[in-house]
Design a protein around this motif. Structure first.
Motif, short mmCIF file in Angstrom:
data_model
loop_
_atom_site.label_atom_id
_atom_site.label_comp_id
_atom_site.label_asym_id
_atom_site.label_seq_id
_atom_site.Cartn_x
_atom_site.Cartn_y
_atom_site.Cartn_z
N ALA A 1 35.84 47.63 45.66
CA ALA A 1 34.47 47.12 45.70
C ALA A 1 34.02 46.80 44.28
CB ALA A 1 33.55 48.14 46.35
N ALA A 2 34.35 47.70 43.34
CA ALA A 2 33.96 47.48 41.94
C ALA A 2 34.63 46.21 41.42
CB ALA A 2 34.35 48.68 41.09
N ALA A 3 35.91 46.05 41.74
CA ALA A 3 36.63 44.86 41.26
C ALA A 3 36.00 43.60 41.84
CB ALA A 3 38.10 44.94 41.64
N MET A 4 35.59 43.68 43.13
CA MET A 4 34.99 42.51 43.75
C MET A 4 33.62 42.21 43.16
SD MET A 4 36.26 43.13 47.63
CE MET A 4 35.34 41.81 48.39
N SER A 5 32.88 43.26 42.82
CA SER A 5 31.59 43.01 42.18
C SER A 5 31.79 42.41 40.79
CB SER A 5 30.75 44.29 42.11
OG SER A 5 31.17 45.11 41.04
N CYS A 6 32.99 42.62 40.22
CA CYS A 6 33.32 42.01 38.92
C CYS A 6 33.78 40.57 39.09
CB CYS A 6 34.41 42.79 38.21
SG CYS A 6 33.90 44.39 37.60
N GLY A 7 33.90 40.10 40.34
CA GLY A 7 34.28 38.72 40.57
C GLY A 7 35.67 38.52 41.15
N ALA A 8 36.38 39.61 41.44
CA ALA A 8 37.73 39.47 41.99
C ALA A 8 37.66 39.21 43.49
CB ALA A 8 38.54 40.73 41.72
#
Lengths: 263, 373
Positions: A166-173
């Motif tokens: 989730a953190a990676a996706m919030s970073c744009g991944a």
């Protein structure tokens, strides 16, 4: 002061060593037997020779069987690891209500007797022409190896915080990038070690291979059973010894992988 | 992001967030039930509520990890309701740091820039800059497990702001830290907010955290907003009984109230009758009805102060706590009353079991329709 040995701990010690002996003794017997000079199996062996090893390595039949087994085991390791890891991800991370059904299906091959699976696959593969082919062996062995891949990777995946992705996706991944760059590196040691397991399971598999082997396409365990029925020369313990060495090497490799994951 | 930053970042870095009639159901459970929130650009909004109140679901809907059943969410002029999380360009800080354990601190902070295709040299330079912003310059080569909890959360903060998002979302970011560290981080986050001018939506179940940090606090219960307003308003004039009991400590006394003209007359359980100003009623009263009289424990004064109503309390317990003492007592009808008295008060007369006289200043009284549990 050293406490006196009581009966309980003596009994426990004896029990433990008995179990260990049962595990070790077959290995201790089989290895010397592979160096015996006589044409039939005997223990203790007489003389010392490497000719059974030489026969194994020079015989065309043994070579073909070994090469087939290696091909099948290698491809099984790849297929089982790919499918198993993806399935484990869905099982551990998915929110669907089918997760528990999925879990039962995935570990099913452990519960179903191999002979039942073998007969079923035999009849099915006969009709679609996969019997005795590399893809046929790989398919069958992948089914058998999947539960071990699922167990190994599920344990590793369960320890990885789902919020990392989730953190990676919030970073744009994207979800796939998040899996590839974050989750996969974190579970990679377990994935690799499950590939090793899948390899051994396929390489060592006798029952399904017995049914699926054709006249020419025989896996190593199938060929060994044939030889036991017909000749029973010390080439069998020679191969067994080589397999023991190989298995120990692979298990040590898998162990090293997992302890690296833990540190 | 096609946002141009004027030289004065503080003015324009944040974006307004509009949440309209947001509703989220999980099967039969309604997690969020028709919520409207307007967060203005650069504002610091706290979502406060007990667990299960829907505050996290609202945040996750803004972040893009939950898609609402109905309603809309927009940031600036963009409707983001169904945009995937990775395309929203919002910064997010999670409760458990969520630093990638196999990457160095610098790679963690540079990760969002990598995802945006920023060249290596530039992204490391900007990551260093972000680390300096959270006062962790020089920590880039370390690994997350070599940092303390507070430092890890600051790295997570740096990672969330490194690409200058217009909105920063925080999901109970301090609840994993111990008390001292939490207070330090509260100041740190406030400072960052002031420095960057970013819009912040902050989820917490800690009311003092919400009251001290946020410009406005939204109090939630059962998926609905109970009250939204500045801390002072929330504390001094709670809009309903739930907020009155949820924020801070409150004494509740069940009364019968009757409104007439500019005055309200309340009948206490003791049989006494008080005349209250109309402003005491938070909601307008109609005729004669059951009501709850609410007053903060620190507003009670010991003795007759001649500026309000006096009443008698049987003293059950006195707890000395340095700056203030807590007195726990009961009214004749066994309603519990708490009073917080300044530390220097003379409490020698307050023997357990004795009766004490207290004064409630008129302006300290709030009146709600209904009955306290």
């Amino acid at each position: 002061m050293k406490p006196a040995l009581d009966r309980g701990s003596l009994a426990l010690g004896a029990y433990v060593y008995t179990v260990l002996a049962f595990v070790i003794i077959p290995l201790v017997i089989i290895i010397p037997m592979s160096f015996g000079q006589n044409d039939h199996l005997e223990f203790p062996p007489s003389g010392f020779t490497l000719k059974w090893y030489a026969e194994y390595f020079t015989s065309r039949g043994w070579r073909n069987a070994t090469w087939l087994s290696i091909q099948v085991a290698f491809l099984t390791a790849i297929c089982a690891t790919l499918i198993g890891t993806a399935a484990t991800y869905a099982m551990v991370r998915g929110r669907g209500q089918l997760a528990s059904l999925f879990q039962i299906l995935l570990i099913g091959p452990i519960i179903v007797p191999h002979i039942a699976l073998a007969v079923g696959l035999y009849l099915f593969f006969q009709t679609i022409g996969l019997s005795g082919t590399v893809p046929g062996f790989v398919l069958a062995h992948t089914v058998l190896a999947l539960p071990f891949v699922v167990f190994t990777t599920a344990a590793a995946l369960g320890k990885v915080d789902a919020n990392f992705e989730a953190a990676a996706m919030s970073c744009g991944a994207t979800r796939w990038t998040a899996f590839r760059l974050i989750t996969l590196p974190l579970i990679l040691p377990s994935v690799v070690s499950s590939a090793f397991f899948a390899f051994i399971i396929s390489f060592d598999e006798p029952v399904v291979s017995f049914f699926l082997s054709g006249v020419r396409q025989k896996t190593l365990p199938r060929r060994m059973f044939e030889d036991i029925e017909q000749n029973l020369t010390p080439v069998i313990p020679a191969i067994a010894t080589l397999l023991i060495v190989l298995s120990v090497a692979i298990l040590l490799g898998a162990y090293a992988m997992r302890s690296r994951a833990r540190s | 992001m096609n946002v141009n930053y004027p030289s004065d970042k503080v003015q324009a870095a944040g974006a307004a967030v509009r949440i309209r009639r947001l509703e989220k159901r999980f099967q039969s459970v309604i997690a969020v039930d028709g919520v409207d929130i307007d967060v203005s650009a650069g504002e610091f909004l706290a979502l406060l509520g007990p667990s299960g109140s829907g505050k996290t679901t609202i945040l996750m809907s803004v972040a893009g990890f939950e898609f609402p059943t109905s309603g809309s969410i927009s940031v600036g002029t963009e409707d983001l309701t169904y945009v995937p999380a990775n395309k929203r360009n919002l910064g997010m800080v999670f409760q458990n740091y969520t630093l990638f354990p196999h990457m160095s601190v610098l790679d963690n902070v540079a990760f969002p820039l990598k995802m945006r295709g920023v060249p290596k040299a530039e992204r490391y330079a900007r990551a260093e800059e972000a680390l300096a912003t959270v006062r962790l310059a020089g920590y880039g080569s370390r690994h997350p497990n070599q940092l303390s909890g507070g430092q890890q959360q600051r790295v997570a903060l740096a990672r969330a702001i490194v690409y200058r998002p217009r909105v920063l979302l925080m999901d109970e970011p301090l609840s994993a830290l111990d008390k001292n560290l939490r207070e330090e981080m509260q100041l740190e986050i406030k400072r960052l907010h002031a420095e960057l001018g970013i819009t912040v939506i902050f989820v917490t179940h800690d009311q003092s955290e919400a009251l001290t940090m946020a410009d406005r606090v939204a109090v939630l219960k059962d998926g609905r907003i109970q009250q939204i307003g500045p801390s002072r308003e929330l504390y001094e004039r709670p809009a309903n009984l739930f907020t009155a009991g949820f924020i801070g400590e409150m004494n509740f006394i069940n009364v019968t109230a009757e409104g007439s003209g500019g005055n309200i007359s309340v009948l206490l359980p003791s049989g006494e009758r008080w005349q209250l100003p109309a402003s005491a009623a938070v909601e307008p009263l109609t005729g004669c009805q059951k009501a709850v009289l609410a007053v903060r424990p620190e507003r009670l004064q010991l003795g007759d102060a001649h500026n309000g109503f006096t009443f008698r309390v049987k003293v059950d317990d006195v707890v000395y706590a340095g700056s203030a003492s807590l007195l726990i007592g009961t009214l004749p009808d066994s309603t519990e009353i708490r009073a917080r008295l300044p530390g220097a008060s003379d409490l020698s007369a307050l023997a357990l079991g004795s009766t004490a006289v207290f004064t409630i200043p008129k302006e300290a009284i709030l009146l709600y329709p209904g009955a306290a549990q």
